[in-house]
Design an enzyme around this catalytic site. Structure first.
Site, mmCIF file in Angstrom:
data_model
loop_
_atom_site.group_PDB
_atom_site.id
_atom_site.type_symbol
_atom_site.label_atom_id
_atom_site.label_comp_id
_atom_site.label_asym_id
_atom_site.label_seq_id
_atom_site.Cartn_x
_atom_site.Cartn_y
_atom_site.Cartn_z
ATOM 1 N N GLY A 46 -4.226 4.738 4.178
ATOM 2 C CA GLY A 46 -4.298 3.622 3.240
ATOM 3 C C GLY A 46 -2.971 3.352 2.567
ATOM 4 O O GLY A 46 -2.126 4.246 2.443
ATOM 5 N N GLN A 47 -2.784 2.101 2.161
ATOM 6 C CA GLN A 47 -1.565 1.717 1.470
ATOM 7 C C GLN A 47 -1.890 0.620 0.474
ATOM 8 O O GLN A 47 -2.552 -0.363 0.816
ATOM 9 C CB GLN A 47 -0.525 1.212 2.479
ATOM 10 C CG GLN A 47 0.809 0.835 1.868
ATOM 11 C CD GLN A 47 1.842 0.530 2.925
ATOM 12 O OE1 GLN A 47 2.149 1.374 3.754
ATOM 13 N NE2 GLN A 47 2.371 -0.675 2.921
ATOM 14 N N ASP B 165 -15.012 -4.117 -11.067
ATOM 15 C CA ASP B 165 -14.296 -4.597 -9.874
ATOM 16 C C ASP B 165 -15.097 -4.260 -8.614
ATOM 17 O O ASP B 165 -14.534 -3.800 -7.618
ATOM 18 C CB ASP B 165 -12.903 -3.970 -9.813
ATOM 19 C CG ASP B 165 -12.001 -4.666 -8.800
ATOM 20 O OD1 ASP B 165 -12.234 -5.855 -8.518
ATOM 21 O OD2 ASP B 165 -11.075 -4.019 -8.286
#
Length: 503
Positions: free
Chosen positions: A131-132, A247
């Site tokens: 992931g990034q 969120d």
């Protein structure tokens, strides 16, 4: 007076002289500090925000440390009592008994030593980058001493401070450390060095719900009901901890190796910040003059695009950072104050997306999306199937969605999440036994290193090892993350089991 009495009197006189010198020295040091401004009393109202914030951090740090210490003593005493009871059940010789007791206390000593050991990236071996994000990267790692497979989230301190996200990161760490819910991602360790902070979490192998939707477009009603029920249980546990997620979106619901859902990403669980351009858009929308009700077909964002085109449009957005305008509730945008029901609005949007393949308010731009959100009474419609020309969402599901995507005082769930659970859409679900139900989809994982359910095509994978911490120290920067360190060890296995989890 005897020699002995004179000797004792001299000692007392000498002691008083020493004490007086010590007091005079302390007094002089205090006066010097006052002259330099270091010892001057400053009223609370005159203190800077940074000083007050730092004081709160240290107060929370010492509170958590004391609670952890007393909880450790309680658990240690409890383990000793259980050990003694088990020892009585077996008839063993004195030598064997002595040996077993020695082993028990040796384990306790090793456990205590492990708790004191400073965490470092040197204790982990990186296996893959999975992931990034805007604040850092996520790696699949193996902890060297315990062979645990973990997802290590690494974030830059300087960037977090620059964007004023310290409170959000500390909030995420707090939520992760407090809970023991099977529906929320578990935190195993958290630590820091001079440049980065790290969250080491359980590795959830099946990817996220968004990736699943991208592959199969949309879900049938039974599959949707299953995932929606597990989402509700996750939201319920988070609300019972006293947090609002704020969120919720498909990419924040992960699919575990057994097919069950886990909620993640609690960075906005305390304070929600709306992007500046979103605020300006909302102002423009609110400043418009009242117009007659627009024709639903002409204003419907789906009127000019077929269902298949919308799905393709959504796929084209997969590699872009969209944020969460498509799932945000109007009361957050308007800054009129809100409660935990904002999560139910987002849940309604996700429910709609699972059944149709696209979010309910998606537009060609963020501005258009936000306008659709603000005008949800006219923009929310049950889309028609391209082939049959019939409404895609069935009556029970559509009724629930309309109850969720509603104004706050009439939104289902405002009197408790059980209102949603009792809706006819969830008829037949045994909520107390749902954790033992069979998932509709179970990821096929070939090995511990299988990351096929994670899309790694949109970032560079050049980094093959974790960066070593700097040798220099930054006290000011570390002060921002006081109390960040967390460990969750198991006494017997040396791994991360529920030893320090508060029940």
């Amino acid at each position: 007076m005897s020699k002995k009495g004179i000797s004792g009197l001299r000692k007392r006189i000498d002691k008083k002289k020493i004490d007086k010198k010590h007091i005079d020295k302390k007094k002089k040091q205090k006066e010097e500090k006052v002259q330099q401004g270091g010892g001057k009393f400053i009223p609370l109202e005159e203190m800077s925000k940074e000083t007050i914030q730092r004081a709160k951090l240290y107060k929370e740090f010492f509170r958590n440390k004391s609670m952890e210490y007393f909880y450790y003593l309680y658990k240690r005493q409890k383990r000793l009592e259980e050990f003694k009871q088990n020892l009585k059940k077996f008839k063993i010789s004195k030598n064997e008994r002595s040996k077993v007791i020695k082993e028990h206390f040796q384990k306790e000593s090793n456990f205590l030593r492990r708790r004191r050991t400073k965490m470092s990236v040197k204790q982990f071996t990186i296996l893959a980058k999975i992931g990034q994000g805007g604040y850092g990267d996520v790696f699949l790692c193996r902890k060297i001493d315990t062979n645990e497979m973990i997802a290590l989230k690494r974030m830059k301190k300087a960037l977090i401070e620059k964007t004023n996200k310290v409170e959000h990161i500390m909030s995420e760490r707090q939520v992760l450390a407090e809970h023991s819910s099977p529906w929320l991602v578990q935190l195993l360790y958290s630590f820091q060095d001079t440049k980065y902070i790290y969250l080491a979490m359980e590795f959830v192998r099946g990817g996220d719900l968004k990736a699943l939707l991208m592959n199969i477009d949309y879900l049938d009603e039974n599959t949707t009901k299953f995932y929606a029920a597990e989402m509700l249980l996750a939201i319920k546990d988070l609300h019972e901890l006293g947090y609002i997620h704020r969120d919720l979106k498909p990419e924040n619901f992960l699919i575990n190796h057994d097919g069950h859902i886990k909620l993640t990403d609690f960075g906005l669980s305390k304070k929600f910040i709306i992007k500046k351009e979103w605020r300006e858009t909302v102002k423009l929308i609110n400043n418009k003059k009242k117009q007659k009700k627009k024709n639903s077909k002409s204003q419907n964002p789906y009127s000019t695009l077929s269902k298949r085109q919308l799905q393709q449009k959504r796929r084209n957005k997969f590699y872009t950072v969209v944020g969460s305008p498509e799932y945000i509730s109007p009361e957050i945008l308007e800054k009129k104050g809100y409660t935990k029901t904002v999560d139910f609005w987002s849940f309604g949007c996700i429910l709609y997306e699972m059944l149709t393949g696209f979010p309910p308010f998606s537009g060609s731009s963020i501005e258009e999306t936000l306008e659709n959100v603000m005008n949800y009474r006219t923009s929310l419609e049950n889309p028609l199937d391209d082939q049959t020309n019939e409404e895609i969402i069935q009556p029970k599901a559509w009724h629930l969605i309309r109850k969720l995507i509603h104004k706050p005082n009439k939104r289902i769930g405002k009197n408790g999440i059980q209102e949603i659970q009792q809706h006819p859409f969830f008829e037949g679900i045994e909520w107390d036994k749902f954790q033992n139900s069979t998932p509709p989809f179970v990821p096929k994982v070939e090995s511990d290193l299988d990351i096929s359910y994670f899309d790694t095509s949109y970032f560079d994978e050049d980094e093959v090892e974790l960066e070593e911490p700097e040798t220099t120290t930054s006290t000011e920067r570390n002060n921002q993350f006081v109390g960040f360190t967390f460990k969750k060890y198991d006494l017997k296995q040396g791994g991360t089991q529920d030893i320090y989890q508060k029940k």
